[in-house]
Every structure is written in C-alpha cells, then in structure tokens.
Write a protein that holds these residues in place. Structure first.
Motif, mmCIF file in Angstrom:
data_model
loop_
_atom_site.group_PDB
_atom_site.id
_atom_site.type_symbol
_atom_site.label_atom_id
_atom_site.label_comp_id
_atom_site.label_asym_id
_atom_site.label_seq_id
_atom_site.Cartn_x
_atom_site.Cartn_y
_atom_site.Cartn_z
ATOM 1 N N SER A 347 24.142 -55.919 27.138
ATOM 2 C CA SER A 347 23.927 -55.932 25.579
ATOM 3 C C SER A 347 22.201 -56.134 25.545
ATOM 4 O O SER A 347 21.767 -56.378 24.464
ATOM 5 C CB SER A 347 24.616 -57.182 25.091
ATOM 6 N N MET A 348 21.545 -56.364 26.790
ATOM 7 C CA MET A 348 20.076 -56.827 26.953
ATOM 8 C C MET A 348 19.339 -55.807 27.392
ATOM 9 O O MET A 348 18.878 -54.612 26.698
ATOM 10 C CB MET A 348 20.172 -58.219 27.136
ATOM 11 N N SER A 349 19.013 -55.943 28.625
ATOM 12 C CA SER A 349 18.101 -55.252 29.431
ATOM 13 C C SER A 349 18.461 -53.849 29.552
ATOM 14 O O SER A 349 17.637 -52.883 29.720
ATOM 15 C CB SER A 349 17.890 -55.825 30.903
ATOM 16 N N HIS A 350 19.745 -53.428 29.445
ATOM 17 C CA HIS A 350 20.379 -52.060 29.835
ATOM 18 C C HIS A 350 20.949 -51.701 28.714
ATOM 19 O O HIS A 350 21.929 -50.664 28.681
ATOM 20 C CB HIS A 350 21.191 -52.040 31.075
ATOM 21 N N ALA A 351 20.998 -52.137 27.367
ATOM 22 C CA ALA A 351 21.517 -51.691 26.098
ATOM 23 C C ALA A 351 21.018 -50.423 25.891
ATOM 24 O O ALA A 351 21.486 -49.395 24.997
ATOM 25 C CB ALA A 351 21.112 -52.482 24.867
ATOM 26 N N SER A 352 19.765 -49.730 26.451
ATOM 27 C CA SER A 352 19.234 -48.482 25.989
ATOM 28 C C SER A 352 19.968 -47.536 26.905
ATOM 29 O O SER A 352 19.784 -46.174 26.536
ATOM 30 C CB SER A 352 17.884 -48.285 26.427
ATOM 31 N N TYR A 353 20.875 -47.629 27.812
ATOM 32 C CA TYR A 353 21.619 -46.924 28.347
ATOM 33 C C TYR A 353 22.695 -46.387 27.500
ATOM 34 O O TYR A 353 23.197 -47.052 26.704
ATOM 35 C CB TYR A 353 22.519 -47.446 29.242
ATOM 36 N N ASP A 354 22.818 -44.984 27.479
ATOM 37 C CA ASP A 354 24.154 -44.533 26.897
ATOM 38 C C ASP A 354 25.386 -45.307 27.408
ATOM 39 O O ASP A 354 25.531 -45.472 28.643
ATOM 40 C CB ASP A 354 24.298 -43.084 27.124
ATOM 41 N N ALA A 355 26.177 -45.444 26.460
ATOM 42 C CA ALA A 355 27.531 -46.451 26.914
ATOM 43 C C ALA A 355 28.558 -45.729 27.967
ATOM 44 O O ALA A 355 28.921 -46.305 29.083
ATOM 45 C CB ALA A 355 28.412 -46.786 25.672
ATOM 46 N N ALA A 356 28.622 -44.298 28.051
ATOM 47 C CA ALA A 356 29.295 -43.743 29.013
ATOM 48 C C ALA A 356 28.472 -43.657 30.371
ATOM 49 O O ALA A 356 29.240 -44.198 31.482
ATOM 50 C CB ALA A 356 29.252 -42.055 28.600
ATOM 51 N N ASP A 357 27.093 -43.906 30.306
ATOM 52 C CA ASP A 357 26.401 -43.762 31.741
ATOM 53 C C ASP A 357 26.595 -45.547 32.144
ATOM 54 O O ASP A 357 26.718 -45.866 33.422
ATOM 55 C CB ASP A 357 24.978 -43.500 31.604
ATOM 56 N N ARG A 358 26.712 -46.483 31.333
ATOM 57 C CA ARG A 358 26.821 -47.902 31.480
ATOM 58 C C ARG A 358 28.191 -48.044 32.519
ATOM 59 O O ARG A 358 28.270 -48.667 33.567
ATOM 60 C CB ARG A 358 26.812 -48.838 30.663
ATOM 61 N N ALA A 359 28.979 -47.442 31.762
ATOM 62 C CA ALA A 359 30.566 -47.561 32.508
ATOM 63 C C ALA A 359 30.612 -46.615 33.689
ATOM 64 O O ALA A 359 31.184 -47.129 34.657
ATOM 65 C CB ALA A 359 31.390 -47.007 31.153
ATOM 66 N N ARG A 360 29.800 -45.455 33.553
ATOM 67 C CA ARG A 360 30.019 -44.544 34.932
ATOM 68 C C ARG A 360 29.381 -45.396 36.125
ATOM 69 O O ARG A 360 29.701 -44.960 37.147
ATOM 70 C CB ARG A 360 29.246 -43.331 34.518
ATOM 71 N N PHE A 361 28.078 -46.043 35.880
ATOM 72 C CA PHE A 361 27.434 -46.688 36.914
ATOM 73 C C PHE A 361 27.844 -48.146 37.054
ATOM 74 O O PHE A 361 26.967 -48.727 37.998
ATOM 75 C CB PHE A 361 25.921 -46.491 36.613
#
Length: 392
Positions: A347-361
């Motif tokens: 929700s903070m430092s990596h909120a700029s990631y697409d949600a799908a990429d957050r889940a994938r990585f």
C-alpha cells in the motif's frame, strides 16, 4: 563531475569517508569546507573558462561530494543528482527508441514506474526477471537489450543477485549494467569491483542518513561512460543543490559506523522475529535459511544490511493495524536513517506496481518492511512486540 584522489587509495574506507572531498579550506583554514551557494562564477576573460562557470554545470560543493563518492565506490568519478530517481532517469536517457531493458522483478516501485510508465513513452521496452536466476537473465536478453538494471539487495523481497555473473551476461551481449546499491551502501558492497558499469544510490537514505535531504548519485569506473552521463545531467539539469551536497557529505562521515551498528540490530531482530508466533516468514539475507545468504556473505564481507521484511500471519487490514500501532518505528516510506521506519509495501512503497505484478512477484498484502535505525535494539523489539499484539 569529479574523480577520486589517487593519493587516498591506500586509506581505509572510514578514513576516506571523512577526509576525501572534505579538505580544509585553503583560504581560511576552516576544517569544514565552505558551502558555495553561487549560481554563476566570474571568468578570467571572454571565451576563457575557469574550473566553474555555472552551477548546473559544476559547483565546488557538489564537486567535493562527487569526489568523496568516487573514492568510496572505487570509481573514476561520480555525479550528484536532485533525487535517486533523477539519477536512474539519467541512465535511461543513454538509451534510444527501440532499445530494451532487462530489470529485476524485485525492484523499487519508483524504478518500476519509470521503466513501465515513462520509458515506454519513448519506445523503450522492459522485461522483469529474477536476477538470481542466471539462465532467466540470459533468456530475457534480446539483440536490442542495451541496459540491465538490478539491485544489490532487492526491494522489498531481499533477493541477492550474483553481481559478477549478471555483469558477465550483460557484457557478453554488449549491454550496460547498472545496479541500485541503496539498500547495501558502499559499506556492504562496492559493485564496481564486481564488473558493474554504473552504481546508483538514493543519497536520501544511508548516504545522508538523517531523513533531512533528498538526492541521488551515480558512479562509474569508465571515464567515457562518466562523460556521457555528465552530458545528459548537464543538458537536463537535475543536479543536487549545494546545501544538500553539504548534508550528504556530512552524512558520509558517519556512514560506516551507522551501517555497521544498524546491521547488528537488524540481525538480532530478524532472529527474534523468526521465532514469533504472529510472523509467517522473515526475509533477511543474514539468516542462513535465506536463499541468497551464501551470495550475500561472499559479496558483503560479513554484514547483511539494516533492512528486513517479515510477513505477518494476518489479513491486509491486520497488517495495516500492525504498521499503525508502532510507537518508535515511524510509519513512513524511505529508509536508511538514524530513526527506525516501518511500512507496508503493497500500500506504500510498491503501490505503483500493477496489482497483477505485485501478486506475480510475491509482494503480498501481509508483507511489512523495516528500516532499522540506531535506537537501542531492546526498545525496538518491545515496540514490535506490542504492535504485533494488535493483530488480535
């Protein structure tokens, strides 16, 4: 743009951090060099140029910091920028439309956004790959790949790439390789010694060390590459102001002491968190169970840094509750300062990631990132204990 002082090569790291670029003022004898706020400099004659002419092109205070940086990184020179992102952007401006970047999938959110949302507008494509997997890095390379970008300690999952290995892959394919060494700092690792072409720091973090300045740096061991980067910096103007250069230079003097002490506290807290009933897993390269432990031990020389992540045994909202409940740990992005910080990457430092990429990585909702400061480790442990008790 400034290069290191060869007379200082035999001095130890901590000594160079205090003295190189911080020589006494020859005019007054002041042990701290003056801060030069001048925007322009008088020239000896029309068409005759002194060492400095206009502060965007060069400033004595910035040159002193760049000299310090080059010495600590073991490079031929360094550049100081208005932010870490400005430094990374400068590197990408060496590329042209149609070029390709191979970057680590364990990547700072700001770099992810730059590569995917800004560089893409110029026709530059990017592929994200596990930088700890040499075969995957090799497979991601294309004929048009011109830059490989990694992090010495991945943010936020703490992957540890083999720097020599990925540098060799990049160079075999005629690509530059740059690394973000913000998490590591030159106290832990000096990437140029492993064949890396460009090393970048968010000077806001460990180099400055006190949450009171914003800046970025680049260093390289290749004079031709340094000249190319300087040309871009001078043409685009994202230079570091004199006062901030002074603050970063001051921070460098205590860098070694700070990082060593913070790393010791981080190790102690990582071991404690491993045993906590509310913690699912701990990500810290100093732990023998960490998949990058052996690589980190080889590259970092016995220290493992002051950053760590852990995953709580709870929901997204329960994770936020833990972050909101700390008293000593400040709820804030950034890192590397004397005060400890806590944040939720999703929700903070990596909120700029697409949600799908957050889940994938693997950047899960339950992940919490800590930047360990210089407080007493017993007080930090007690603060985390009471915050974890809020999971319910």
């Amino acid at each position: 743009m400034n290069s290191g002082n060869r007379k200082s090569e035999n001095l130890k790291f901590r000594t160079r951090a205090i003295h190189v670029g911080n020589e006494p003022d020859p005019a007054s004898g002041a042990v701290i060099p003056p801060v030069h706020f001048a925007s322009t400099f008088r020239q000896p004659g029309a068409g005759e140029w002194g060492e400095f002419d206009y502060s965007r092109s060069g400033n004595p205070t910035r040159a002193a910091l760049e000299r310090s940086l080059a010495s600590l990184e073991g490079g031929c020179g360094g550049l100081a920028f208005s932010s870490g992102m400005a430094a990374i952007h400068c590197v990408t401006m060496l590329l042209e439309s149609g070029d390709h970047i191979v970057a680590g999938c364990d990547l700072y959110g700001g770099a992810y956004r730059l590569f995917h949302k800004i560089c893409s507008r110029a026709g530059i494509s990017v592929s994200l790959v596990d930088m700890t997997d040499a075969e995957a890095v090799e497979a991601a390379m294309r004929p048009e790949t011109r830059l490989v970008w990694a992090e010495t300690i991945g943010n936020p999952l703490f992957t540890i790439p083999d720097l020599t290995e990925i540098a060799e892959i990049a160079h075999r394919r005629d690509a530059l390789i740059g690394v973000d060494n913000t998490f590591g700092s030159p106290v832990l690792v000096r990437p140029l010694e492993f064949g890396i072409d460009i090393v970048m720091h968010s000077a806001t973090k460990y180099l400055g060390g006190h949450s009171d300045c914003l800046g970025g740096t680049l260093a390289t061991h290749d004079k031709g590459l340094l000249d190319r980067l300087y040309y871009v910096q001078n043409a685009t103007g994202a230079v570091l102001d004199p006062m901030t250069c002074f603050l970063v230079s001051r921070g460098l003097k205590t860098l070694d002491v700070r990082v060593r002490e913070q790393s010791r506290s981080a190790m102690e807290l990582a071991v404690w968190l491993q045993q906590h009933s509310r913690v699912r897993r701990v990500l810290y390269p100093g732990l023998p169970e960490h998949p990058g432990h052996e690589t980190a031990a080889r590259q970092f020389g016995g220290l493992f840094g002051a950053m760590l992540c852990f995953e709580v045994d709870g929901s997204f909202e329960q994770t936020k509750r833990v972050c909101n409940a700390t008293e000593l740990f400040g709820l804030a992005v950034s890192l590397g300062a004397v005060e400890s910080l806590i944040e939720q990457p999703a929700s903070m430092s990596h909120a700029s990631y697409d949600a799908a990429d957050r889940a994938r990585f693997g950047i899960s909702d339950g992940l919490i990132r800590l930047s360990i400061g210089l407080e007493d480790v017993d007080d930090l442990r007690a603060d985390l204990e009471q915050a974890l008790g809020k999971i319910g």
